[in-house]
Write a protein that holds these residues in place. Structure first.
Motif, mmCIF file in Angstrom:
data_model
loop_
_atom_site.group_PDB
_atom_site.id
_atom_site.type_symbol
_atom_site.label_atom_id
_atom_site.label_comp_id
_atom_site.label_asym_id
_atom_site.label_seq_id
_atom_site.Cartn_x
_atom_site.Cartn_y
_atom_site.Cartn_z
ATOM 1 N N TYR A 145 0.829 -1.197 0.000
ATOM 2 C CA TYR A 145 0.000 0.000 0.000
ATOM 3 C C TYR A 145 0.870 1.257 0.000
ATOM 4 C CZ TYR A 145 -4.485 -2.372 0.916
ATOM 5 O OH TYR A 145 -5.620 -3.136 0.807
ATOM 6 N N THR A 154 -3.539 3.735 -9.260
ATOM 7 C CA THR A 154 -4.969 3.951 -9.027
ATOM 8 C C THR A 154 -5.707 2.670 -8.637
ATOM 9 O OG1 THR A 154 -5.403 3.654 -11.399
ATOM 10 C CG2 THR A 154 -5.064 5.915 -10.594
ATOM 11 N N LYS A 155 -5.129 1.512 -8.964
ATOM 12 C CA LYS A 155 -5.734 0.223 -8.604
ATOM 13 C C LYS A 155 -4.627 -0.742 -8.163
ATOM 14 C CE LYS A 155 -9.816 1.610 -9.896
ATOM 15 N NZ LYS A 155 -10.320 1.447 -11.258
ATOM 16 N N LYS A 185 -13.996 -6.182 -5.443
ATOM 17 C CA LYS A 185 -13.465 -4.815 -5.493
ATOM 18 C C LYS A 185 -13.762 -4.158 -4.160
ATOM 19 C CE LYS A 185 -14.047 -0.481 -8.153
ATOM 20 N NZ LYS A 185 -14.853 0.150 -9.242
ATOM 21 N N LEU A 187 -12.572 -0.718 -1.260
ATOM 22 C CA LEU A 187 -11.819 0.471 -0.888
ATOM 23 C C LEU A 187 -11.117 0.175 0.419
ATOM 24 C CD1 LEU A 187 -11.288 3.493 -1.644
ATOM 25 C CD2 LEU A 187 -13.191 4.068 -0.125
ATOM 26 N N SER A 188 -9.814 0.433 0.485
ATOM 27 C CA SER A 188 -9.058 0.152 1.701
ATOM 28 C C SER A 188 -9.606 0.958 2.866
ATOM 29 C CB SER A 188 -7.573 0.464 1.488
ATOM 30 O OG SER A 188 -7.383 1.836 1.217
ATOM 31 N N ASP A 189 -9.300 0.511 4.086
ATOM 32 C CA ASP A 189 -9.846 1.144 5.291
ATOM 33 C C ASP A 189 -9.502 2.630 5.373
ATOM 34 O OD1 ASP A 189 -10.936 -1.258 6.047
ATOM 35 O OD2 ASP A 189 -9.284 -1.806 7.388
ATOM 36 N N GLY A 191 -9.222 4.560 2.872
ATOM 37 C CA GLY A 191 -9.847 5.253 1.750
ATOM 38 C C GLY A 191 -8.899 5.669 0.645
ATOM 39 N N LYS A 192 -7.663 5.193 0.687
ATOM 40 C CA LYS A 192 -6.666 5.650 -0.283
ATOM 41 C C LYS A 192 -6.484 4.702 -1.467
ATOM 42 C CE LYS A 192 -3.827 8.110 3.153
ATOM 43 N NZ LYS A 192 -2.478 8.187 3.781
ATOM 44 N N HIS A 193 -6.912 3.462 -1.334
ATOM 45 C CA HIS A 193 -6.580 2.461 -2.350
ATOM 46 C C HIS A 193 -7.821 1.678 -2.777
ATOM 47 C CE1 HIS A 193 -2.402 3.240 -1.282
ATOM 48 N NE2 HIS A 193 -2.731 3.021 -0.024
ATOM 49 N N VAL A 194 -7.924 1.430 -4.075
ATOM 50 C CA VAL A 194 -8.957 0.552 -4.610
ATOM 51 C C VAL A 194 -8.296 -0.770 -4.969
ATOM 52 C CG1 VAL A 194 -10.655 0.171 -6.433
ATOM 53 C CG2 VAL A 194 -10.321 2.471 -5.488
#
Length: 301
Positions: A145, A154-155, A185, A187-189, A191-194
């Motif tokens: 991460y 972005t992903k 799919k 969203l990381s905890d 909120g920065k990563h998909v």
């Protein structure tokens, strides 16, 4: 009288037919996996135009197959996106560090090998005989991460397949008393990563056969020592037995993960049971019911 020996011509023909059948089956398998990955990408909106995708490569069959299929789809995709293979060298003893760079360079794929000695951390922190995987996974995820954020990905693509999703469902059910799995799919905890899982529709058996056909240079995942009693391995044995007894059962369960009926479960956070059939009167809380005190109205005085 000398009897002429039969010519050896039929043998090459037999080999040719066998090779042709093998090639045909391999092509069918590759087409099926491409279709499943493409459908997962479309169903869950995994990849958009302009995406920079970090493909997490462990050296196992799943991540090799994911990268291979994404590279194929990239050539004909309706959107433009970038793929970069990223591996985390965790400094496990006897890890063959040369294999992945050599393989990726032979493909001409952009890649990055991160180096972080998480192995020593895990061995120091986790007591002897305890499971290493949980802490190891958290440390690995943190390193990946951090790299994704620093490089503007972005992903983040992970190689979990259909059977992994089903196994995680049973792990949560049996060992954590909750209904949950790995979403295709998320969203990381922070909120920065998909995070995306392009193999979400793919069977593990198909991926294993594909890895053999493609001759991926597999790196074993037991470098830190075999731990046969892991809960995930217990669930995997159960699933294998089910599939052997009733072929197709795992696929049915996998489809059920995408057809959730909150009103037919019992989580009041997902369905408003209090409002269901309510006639507008006062609804006593649990304390009132457990106390066993009779209800008194204004007209009872």
């Amino acid at each position: 009288m000398n009897i002429p020996l039969p010519l050896a011509e039929p043998l090459p023909r037999a080999h040719a037919r066998a090779d042709k059948r093998g090639t045909h089956e391999a092509n069918k398998l590759a087409k099926r996996l491409r279709h499943q990955v493409g459908r997962a990408i479309a169903d869950f909106g995994m990849i958009e135009d302009g995406d920079k995708v970090m493909v997490c490569l462990s050296g196992g069959k799943d991540s090799y197959a994911m990268l291979d299929i994404l590279l194929q789809l990239q050539q004909k995709a309706p959107v433009k996106f970038e793929l970069v293979a990223v591996n985390l060298d965790q400094k496990q003893p006897d890890f063959p560090a040369h294999i992945l760079p050599a393989y990726l360079e032979s493909l001409g794929v952009a890649y990055k090998i991160l180096e972080q000695d998480t192995y020593s951390v895990v061995k120091r922190v986790v007591p002897e005989g305890k499971t290493l995987c949980s802490l190891c996974s958290r440390l690995r995820r943190g390193a990946l991460y951090a790299h994704a954020e620093a490089q503007g990905f972005t992903k983040i693509a992970l190689g979990h397949h259909r059977d992994d999703l089903v196994a995680t469902f049973f792990l949560n059910l049996f060992f954590h008393a909750k209904l949950g799995s790995m979403p295709p799919k998320l969203l990381s905890d922070d909120g920065k990563h998909v995070v995306i899982r392009p193999l979400a529709y793919a069977r593990e058996d198909d991926i294993a056969a594909y890895a053999v056909a493609k001759q991926f240079p597999i790196i074993p995942c037991n470098l830190c020592g075999s731990q046969e009693n892991l809960q995930r391995k217990q669930v995997k044995r159960m699933m294998d037995a089910w599939e052997k007894e009733t072929p197709g059962r795992i696929e049915t369960i996998a489809r059920a993960l995408g057809d959730v009926r909150p009103a037919q479960l019992s989580d009041p956070r997902l369905f408003d049971f209090l409002a269901l059939g309510a006639r507008g009167g006062e609804v006593p809380d649990a304390h009132a019911w457990l106390a066993g005190e009779p209800h008194t109205s204004d007209t009872d005085a």
